[in-house]
Design a protein around this motif. Structure first.
Motif, PDB file in Angstrom:
ATOM      1  N   VAL A   1      94.206  -1.957  21.590  1.00  0.00           N
ATOM      2  CA  VAL A   1      92.790  -1.802  21.917  1.00  0.00           C
ATOM      3  C   VAL A   1      92.652  -0.998  23.207  1.00  0.00           C
ATOM      4  O   VAL A   1      93.286  -1.321  24.211  1.00  0.00           O
ATOM      5  N   ASP A   2      91.825   0.028  23.161  1.00  0.00           N
ATOM      6  CA  ASP A   2      91.509   0.801  24.356  1.00  0.00           C
ATOM      7  C   ASP A   2      90.335   0.115  25.045  1.00  0.00           C
ATOM      8  O   ASP A   2      89.233   0.035  24.491  1.00  0.00           O
ATOM      9  N   ALA A   3      90.545  -0.387  26.256  1.00  0.00           N
ATOM     10  CA  ALA A   3      89.509  -1.131  26.973  1.00  0.00           C
ATOM     11  C   ALA A   3      88.354  -0.249  27.427  1.00  0.00           C
ATOM     12  O   ALA A   3      87.392  -0.748  28.023  1.00  0.00           O
ATOM     13  N   LEU A   4      88.419   1.057  27.142  1.00  0.00           N
ATOM     14  CA  LEU A   4      87.319   1.960  27.447  1.00  0.00           C
ATOM     15  C   LEU A   4      86.551   2.367  26.193  1.00  0.00           C
ATOM     16  O   LEU A   4      85.601   3.144  26.273  1.00  0.00           O
ATOM     17  N   ASP A   5      86.964   1.845  25.052  1.00  0.00           N
ATOM     18  CA  ASP A   5      86.335   2.165  23.770  1.00  0.00           C
ATOM     19  C   ASP A   5      85.390   1.026  23.388  1.00  0.00           C
ATOM     20  O   ASP A   5      85.824  -0.053  22.985  1.00  0.00           O
ATOM     21  N   GLU A   6      84.099   1.258  23.503  1.00  0.00           N
ATOM     22  CA  GLU A   6      83.112   0.197  23.304  1.00  0.00           C
ATOM     23  C   GLU A   6      83.190  -0.415  21.918  1.00  0.00           C
ATOM     24  O   GLU A   6      83.182  -1.638  21.770  1.00  0.00           O
ATOM     25  N   SER A   7      83.267   0.411  20.893  1.00  0.00           N
ATOM     26  CA  SER A   7      83.294  -0.125  19.529  1.00  0.00           C
ATOM     27  C   SER A   7      84.587  -0.884  19.266  1.00  0.00           C
ATOM     28  O   SER A   7      84.576  -1.921  18.577  1.00  0.00           O
ATOM     29  N   ALA A   8      85.702  -0.402  19.826  1.00  0.00           N
ATOM     30  CA  ALA A   8      86.980  -1.080  19.628  1.00  0.00           C
ATOM     31  C   ALA A   8      86.988  -2.440  20.310  1.00  0.00           C
ATOM     32  O   ALA A   8      87.437  -3.442  19.735  1.00  0.00           O
ATOM     33  N   VAL A   9      86.496  -2.499  21.546  1.00  0.00           N
ATOM     34  CA  VAL A   9      86.458  -3.759  22.286  1.00  0.00           C
ATOM     35  C   VAL A   9      85.556  -4.761  21.589  1.00  0.00           C
ATOM     36  O   VAL A   9      85.940  -5.909  21.339  1.00  0.00           O
ATOM     37  N   ASN A  10      84.334  -4.338  21.247  1.00  0.00           N
ATOM     38  CA  ASN A  10      83.397  -5.250  20.606  1.00  0.00           C
ATOM     39  C   ASN A  10      83.902  -5.720  19.247  1.00  0.00           C
ATOM     40  O   ASN A  10      83.778  -6.907  18.899  1.00  0.00           O
ATOM     41  N   GLY A  11      84.478  -4.799  18.491  1.00  0.00           N
ATOM     42  CA  GLY A  11      84.995  -5.166  17.175  1.00  0.00           C
ATOM     43  C   GLY A  11      86.130  -6.173  17.260  1.00  0.00           C
ATOM     44  O   GLY A  11      86.197  -7.134  16.479  1.00  0.00           O
ATOM     45  N   TRP A  12      87.032  -5.960  18.231  1.00  0.00           N
ATOM     46  CA  TRP A  12      88.168  -6.870  18.402  1.00  0.00           C
ATOM     47  C   TRP A  12      87.702  -8.263  18.813  1.00  0.00           C
ATOM     48  O   TRP A  12      88.108  -9.267  18.228  1.00  0.00           O
ATOM     49  N   VAL A  13      86.839  -8.328  19.818  1.00  0.00           N
ATOM     50  CA  VAL A  13      86.367  -9.633  20.293  1.00  0.00           C
ATOM     51  C   VAL A  13      85.559 -10.345  19.219  1.00  0.00           C
ATOM     52  O   VAL A  13      85.716 -11.561  19.016  1.00  0.00           O
ATOM     53  N   ASP A  14      84.705  -9.618  18.518  1.00  0.00           N
ATOM     54  CA  ASP A  14      83.913 -10.239  17.453  1.00  0.00           C
ATOM     55  C   ASP A  14      84.815 -10.802  16.354  1.00  0.00           C
ATOM     56  O   ASP A  14      84.551 -11.883  15.807  1.00  0.00           O
ATOM     57  N   SER A  15      85.896 -10.091  16.042  1.00  0.00           N
ATOM     58  CA  SER A  15      86.804 -10.569  14.997  1.00  0.00           C
ATOM     59  C   SER A  15      87.540 -11.828  15.443  1.00  0.00           C
ATOM     60  O   SER A  15      87.791 -12.729  14.633  1.00  0.00           O
ATOM     61  N   ILE A  16      87.881 -11.917  16.717  1.00  0.00           N
ATOM     62  CA  ILE A  16      88.556 -13.115  17.234  1.00  0.00           C
ATOM     63  C   ILE A  16      87.601 -14.304  17.200  1.00  0.00           C
ATOM     64  O   ILE A  16      87.974 -15.413  16.795  1.00  0.00           O
ATOM     65  N   ALA A  17      86.355 -14.076  17.617  1.00  0.00           N
ATOM     66  CA  ALA A  17      85.364 -15.149  17.606  1.00  0.00           C
ATOM     67  C   ALA A  17      85.134 -15.656  16.185  1.00  0.00           C
ATOM     68  O   ALA A  17      84.998 -16.864  15.956  1.00  0.00           O
ATOM     69  N   ALA A  18      85.105 -14.738  15.226  1.00  0.00           N
ATOM     70  CA  ALA A  18      84.916 -15.140  13.828  1.00  0.00           C
ATOM     71  C   ALA A  18      86.108 -15.946  13.323  1.00  0.00           C
ATOM     72  O   ALA A  18      85.955 -16.874  12.516  1.00  0.00           O
ATOM     73  N   GLN A  19      87.289 -15.611  13.820  1.00  0.00           N
ATOM     74  CA  GLN A  19      88.510 -16.282  13.395  1.00  0.00           C
ATOM     75  C   GLN A  19      88.690 -17.654  14.042  1.00  0.00           C
ATOM     76  O   GLN A  19      89.090 -18.618  13.374  1.00  0.00           O
ATOM     77  N   THR A  20      88.389 -17.747  15.326  1.00  0.00           N
ATOM     78  CA  THR A  20      88.681 -18.977  16.070  1.00  0.00           C
ATOM     79  C   THR A  20      87.452 -19.846  16.346  1.00  0.00           C
ATOM     80  O   THR A  20      87.585 -21.024  16.658  1.00  0.00           O
ATOM     81  N   GLY A  21      86.280 -19.229  16.304  1.00  0.00           N
ATOM     82  CA  GLY A  21      85.063 -19.982  16.565  1.00  0.00           C
ATOM     83  C   GLY A  21      84.567 -19.904  17.990  1.00  0.00           C
ATOM     84  O   GLY A  21      83.470 -20.390  18.293  1.00  0.00           O
ATOM     85  N   SER A  22      85.341 -19.289  18.903  1.00  0.00           N
ATOM     86  CA  SER A  22      84.895 -19.204  20.298  1.00  0.00           C
ATOM     87  C   SER A  22      85.696 -18.157  21.063  1.00  0.00           C
ATOM     88  O   SER A  22      86.791 -17.769  20.651  1.00  0.00           O
ATOM     89  N   ILE A  23      85.118 -17.712  22.181  1.00  0.00           N
ATOM     90  CA  ILE A  23      85.825 -16.906  23.179  1.00  0.00           C
ATOM     91  C   ILE A  23      85.703 -17.694  24.475  1.00  0.00           C
ATOM     92  O   ILE A  23      84.632 -17.773  25.074  1.00  0.00           O
ATOM     93  N   ASP A  24      86.782 -18.317  24.909  1.00  0.00           N
ATOM     94  CA  ASP A  24      86.725 -19.225  26.049  1.00  0.00           C
ATOM     95  C   ASP A  24      87.177 -18.596  27.363  1.00  0.00           C
ATOM     96  O   ASP A  24      86.707 -18.989  28.431  1.00  0.00           O
ATOM     97  N   ILE A  25      88.095 -17.643  27.283  1.00  0.00           N
ATOM     98  CA  ILE A  25      88.649 -17.022  28.485  1.00  0.00           C
ATOM     99  C   ILE A  25      88.779 -15.525  28.233  1.00  0.00           C
ATOM    100  O   ILE A  25      89.310 -15.108  27.196  1.00  0.00           O
ATOM    101  N   SER A  26      88.308 -14.724  29.171  1.00  0.00           N
ATOM    102  CA  SER A  26      88.468 -13.274  29.074  1.00  0.00           C
ATOM    103  C   SER A  26      89.081 -12.757  30.370  1.00  0.00           C
ATOM    104  O   SER A  26      88.584 -13.057  31.458  1.00  0.00           O
ATOM    105  N   VAL A  27      90.161 -12.002  30.235  1.00  0.00           N
ATOM    106  CA  VAL A  27      90.888 -11.477  31.400  1.00  0.00           C
ATOM    107  C   VAL A  27      91.058  -9.970  31.238  1.00  0.00           C
ATOM    108  O   VAL A  27      91.459  -9.497  30.172  1.00  0.00           O
ATOM    109  N   ASN A  28      90.755  -9.219  32.291  1.00  0.00           N
ATOM    110  CA  ASN A  28      90.979  -7.784  32.281  1.00  0.00           C
ATOM    111  C   ASN A  28      91.906  -7.427  33.431  1.00  0.00           C
ATOM    112  O   ASN A  28      91.511  -7.475  34.591  1.00  0.00           O
TER     113      ASN A  28
END
Length: 250
Positions: A62-89
């Motif tokens: 994932v390129d952290a400067l690519d808006e669609s890539a970042v949003n798509g990745w995080v949305d897919s994780i949330a759909a898979q796990t049910g939550s986003i609890d910790i975000s680190v950059n």
């Protein structure tokens, strides 16, 4: 019960030394860790070390400067796990060690633009889910302290100040949704530098600058990050946590 049992953590720069240390610590405390970066081999190595210890880890390019890539990745994780609890950059930064009077304008703007945009994108992506669930922790590396400025630091200290300014604003906006935003400052991690003769003087300088005459380790970084991301630190937000062994005096 482990500190981060059943939590979901996303780490940008997860294949690096700092991101890897956090990922291993989060997984050891029960979190499911999702590592993002641009170098498959480094990501796979961190994920393998986590799995070898019985932890859960997945990787993604994932390129952290690519808006669609970042949003798509995080949305897919949330759909898979049910939550986003910790975000680190903790992606690598374009550090320019040049006196300001000699600083190329374009290079200066590019370095700070990369940092600001990646922090904004990755925090926005996580915050959307955290606001809905009414919880979450955002961790960054910063280290703003005017007394530590020195000639020739170029974009380094300015970048740290930028991280801290964004941390304060995010904490203010997300606090009502019970989302905590924290940055960590270390004064330098000798282990994070390549183990070659050229870096030996810099590593020793990091140690000599501390009050404890030892520098923070990658294990220290991971353990503190895991604590800050846990409910045991639920009263801590909108601040920078100093684990510099006294190299940075508050």
């Amino acid at each position: 019960m482990k500190l981060l049992e059943n939590k979901t953590a996303v780490i940008y720069g997860g294949g690096g030394s700092i991101g890897g240390a956090m990922g291993r610590a989060f997984a050891a405390e029960g979190a499911r860790v999702f590592l993002a970066g641009r170098t498959p081999g480094k990501l796979d190595a961190v994920a393998a070390s986590i799995r070898n210890e019985g932890g859960l880890a997945e990787t993604a390019i994932v390129d952290a400067l690519d808006e669609s890539a970042v949003n798509g990745w995080v949305d897919s994780i949330a759909a898979q796990t049910g939550s986003i609890d910790i975000s680190v950059n903790v992606i690598s930064r374009d550090a320019l060690f040049v006196p300001m009077i000699d600083m190329p304008i374009a290079a200066f703007g590019q370095a700070l633009d990369k940092l600001a945009r990646s922090l904004l994108l990755t925090t926005q992506a996580a915050a959307r889910h955290m606001v809905k669930q009414g919880s979450g922790v955002v961790l960054h590396f910063g280290g703003s302290d005017a007394t530590n400025s020195a000639p020739g630091l170029g974009t380094v200290q300015i970048g740290c100040d930028l991280v801290e300014a964004m941390r304060r604003q995010w904490a203010c906006e997300l606090g009502p949704s019970s989302i905590r935003v924290i940055s960590m400052r270390t004064g330098g991690i000798p282990e994070s530098l390549p183990d070659v003769p050229e870096t030996a003087p810099f590593k020793q300088q990091m140690i000599d600058a501390t009050l404890l005459k030892r520098a923070a380790t990658l294990e220290d970084v991971g353990r503190v990050a895991a604590f800050l991301a846990s409910e045991q630190a639920r009263s801590i937000t909108s601040t920078q946590v100093n684990i510099s062994c006294g190299a940075l005096v508050d």
